[in-house]
Design a protein around this motif. Structure first.
Motif, mmCIF file in Angstrom:
data_model
loop_
_atom_site.group_PDB
_atom_site.id
_atom_site.type_symbol
_atom_site.label_atom_id
_atom_site.label_comp_id
_atom_site.label_asym_id
_atom_site.label_seq_id
_atom_site.Cartn_x
_atom_site.Cartn_y
_atom_site.Cartn_z
ATOM 1 N N ASP A 1 -0.529 89.769 -93.939
ATOM 2 C CA ASP A 1 -0.358 88.317 -93.982
ATOM 3 C C ASP A 1 -1.717 87.643 -94.162
ATOM 4 O O ASP A 1 -2.654 87.893 -93.399
ATOM 5 C CB ASP A 1 0.263 87.813 -92.674
ATOM 6 N N PHE A 2 -1.802 86.810 -95.172
ATOM 7 C CA PHE A 2 -2.969 85.966 -95.435
ATOM 8 C C PHE A 2 -2.399 84.574 -95.677
ATOM 9 O O PHE A 2 -2.200 84.169 -96.819
ATOM 10 C CB PHE A 2 -3.751 86.469 -96.651
ATOM 11 N N ALA A 3 -2.098 83.861 -94.582
ATOM 12 C CA ALA A 3 -1.365 82.600 -94.684
ATOM 13 C C ALA A 3 -2.161 81.474 -94.049
ATOM 14 O O ALA A 3 -2.876 81.674 -93.071
ATOM 15 C CB ALA A 3 -0.013 82.732 -93.995
ATOM 16 N N SER A 4 -1.999 80.271 -94.600
ATOM 17 C CA SER A 4 -2.729 79.118 -94.087
ATOM 18 C C SER A 4 -1.801 77.931 -93.913
ATOM 19 O O SER A 4 -0.704 77.881 -94.472
ATOM 20 C CB SER A 4 -3.878 78.764 -95.035
ATOM 21 N N GLY A 5 -2.298 76.952 -93.125
ATOM 22 C CA GLY A 5 -1.543 75.716 -92.924
ATOM 23 C C GLY A 5 -0.160 75.982 -92.372
ATOM 24 O O GLY A 5 0.006 76.785 -91.455
ATOM 25 N N PRO A 6 0.860 75.343 -92.942
ATOM 26 C CA PRO A 6 2.216 75.498 -92.414
ATOM 27 C C PRO A 6 2.766 76.919 -92.552
ATOM 28 O O PRO A 6 3.700 77.295 -91.861
ATOM 29 C CB PRO A 6 3.043 74.506 -93.237
ATOM 30 N N ARG A 7 2.171 77.732 -93.414
ATOM 31 C CA ARG A 7 2.635 79.113 -93.604
ATOM 32 C C ARG A 7 2.245 80.020 -92.443
ATOM 33 O O ARG A 7 2.726 81.142 -92.342
ATOM 34 C CB ARG A 7 2.081 79.687 -94.915
ATOM 35 N N CYS A 8 1.357 79.548 -91.553
ATOM 36 C CA CYS A 8 0.910 80.386 -90.440
ATOM 37 C C CYS A 8 2.052 80.776 -89.508
ATOM 38 O O CYS A 8 1.988 81.811 -88.854
ATOM 39 C CB CYS A 8 -0.170 79.678 -89.629
ATOM 40 N N THR A 9 3.077 79.965 -89.430
ATOM 41 C CA THR A 9 4.184 80.276 -88.515
ATOM 42 C C THR A 9 5.082 81.379 -89.056
ATOM 43 O O THR A 9 5.781 82.030 -88.286
ATOM 44 C CB THR A 9 5.032 79.026 -88.217
ATOM 45 N N THR A 10 5.060 81.607 -90.360
ATOM 46 C CA THR A 10 5.907 82.646 -90.938
ATOM 47 C C THR A 10 5.102 83.785 -91.553
ATOM 48 O O THR A 10 5.621 84.883 -91.735
ATOM 49 C CB THR A 10 6.824 82.062 -92.031
ATOM 50 N N GLY A 11 3.843 83.539 -91.902
ATOM 51 C CA GLY A 11 3.016 84.571 -92.526
ATOM 52 C C GLY A 11 3.433 84.819 -93.958
ATOM 53 O O GLY A 11 4.123 84.029 -94.586
ATOM 54 N N GLY A 12 2.999 85.955 -94.475
ATOM 55 C CA GLY A 12 3.340 86.337 -95.832
ATOM 56 C C GLY A 12 2.104 86.701 -96.631
ATOM 57 O O GLY A 12 0.974 86.473 -96.203
ATOM 58 N N PRO A 13 2.328 87.288 -97.796
ATOM 59 C CA PRO A 13 1.194 87.676 -98.637
ATOM 60 C C PRO A 13 0.448 86.438 -99.130
ATOM 61 O O PRO A 13 0.971 85.326 -99.095
ATOM 62 C CB PRO A 13 1.856 88.435 -99.792
#
Length: 156
Positions: A27-39
């Motif tokens: 997971d390299f996620a930022s902002g709102p994506r931090c709660t779900t993660g992902g590539p």
């Protein structure tokens, strides 16, 4: 810098430190994506964004595992500092039980109880931890429903 740029930076730093090619994924996620993660995506990192790095480096079929959240280019907010302190307290509660003979569900319960005390229990939807080695993830699994018991030599 985008999430993908950050991924390439981590990949380059890991391989330079190792002196050879390695597989880096996670997971390299930022902002709102931090709660779900992902590539990583081409989302641009913004000052104040939380940035989740939860990745593995694989070398000779052995895996390392790292999970950290950083604040991009700014001082963390008072709330972020407060949540960070609660997370450190929760980790310490689990770490205090890390020894052969401890049930994994007890490790999980110790950490979750600290997060619940701080009103953060609903936000911890994942696991407290797991073993590392050839597989990912691998036993022992530190989750509420685990019946596993730590044995000497476990790496978690």
């Amino acid at each position: 810098m985008t999430e993908f740029d950050l991924y390439l930076l981590v990949q380059s730093a890991a391989q330079e430190a190792l002196g050879e090619q390695a597989l880096i994924y996670g997971d390299f996620a930022s902002g709102p994506r931090c709660t779900t993660g992902g590539p990583p995506t081409h989302r641009r990192l913004e000052p104040g964004d939380p940035v989740l790095l939860d990745f593995s480096v694989v070398l000779w079929n052995y895996r390392a595992d790292l999970a950290r959240t950083f604040i991009c280019g700014a001082e963390p907010s008072a709330r972020q500092v407060e949540v960070h302190a609660a997370c450190l307290e929760a980790l310490a509660a689990g770490e205090n039980l890390l020894r052969a003979g401890t049930r994994c569900e007890d490790l999980d319960r110790a950490a979750r109880s600290v997060l619940e005390k701080h009103g953060l229990g609903a936000f911890h939807r994942g696991h407290l931890g797991h073993g590392i080695g050839l597989g990912h993830p691998e036993p022992p699994f530190i989750v509420p429903e685990s019946k596993e018991v730590l044995v000497e030599g476990d790496v978690v």
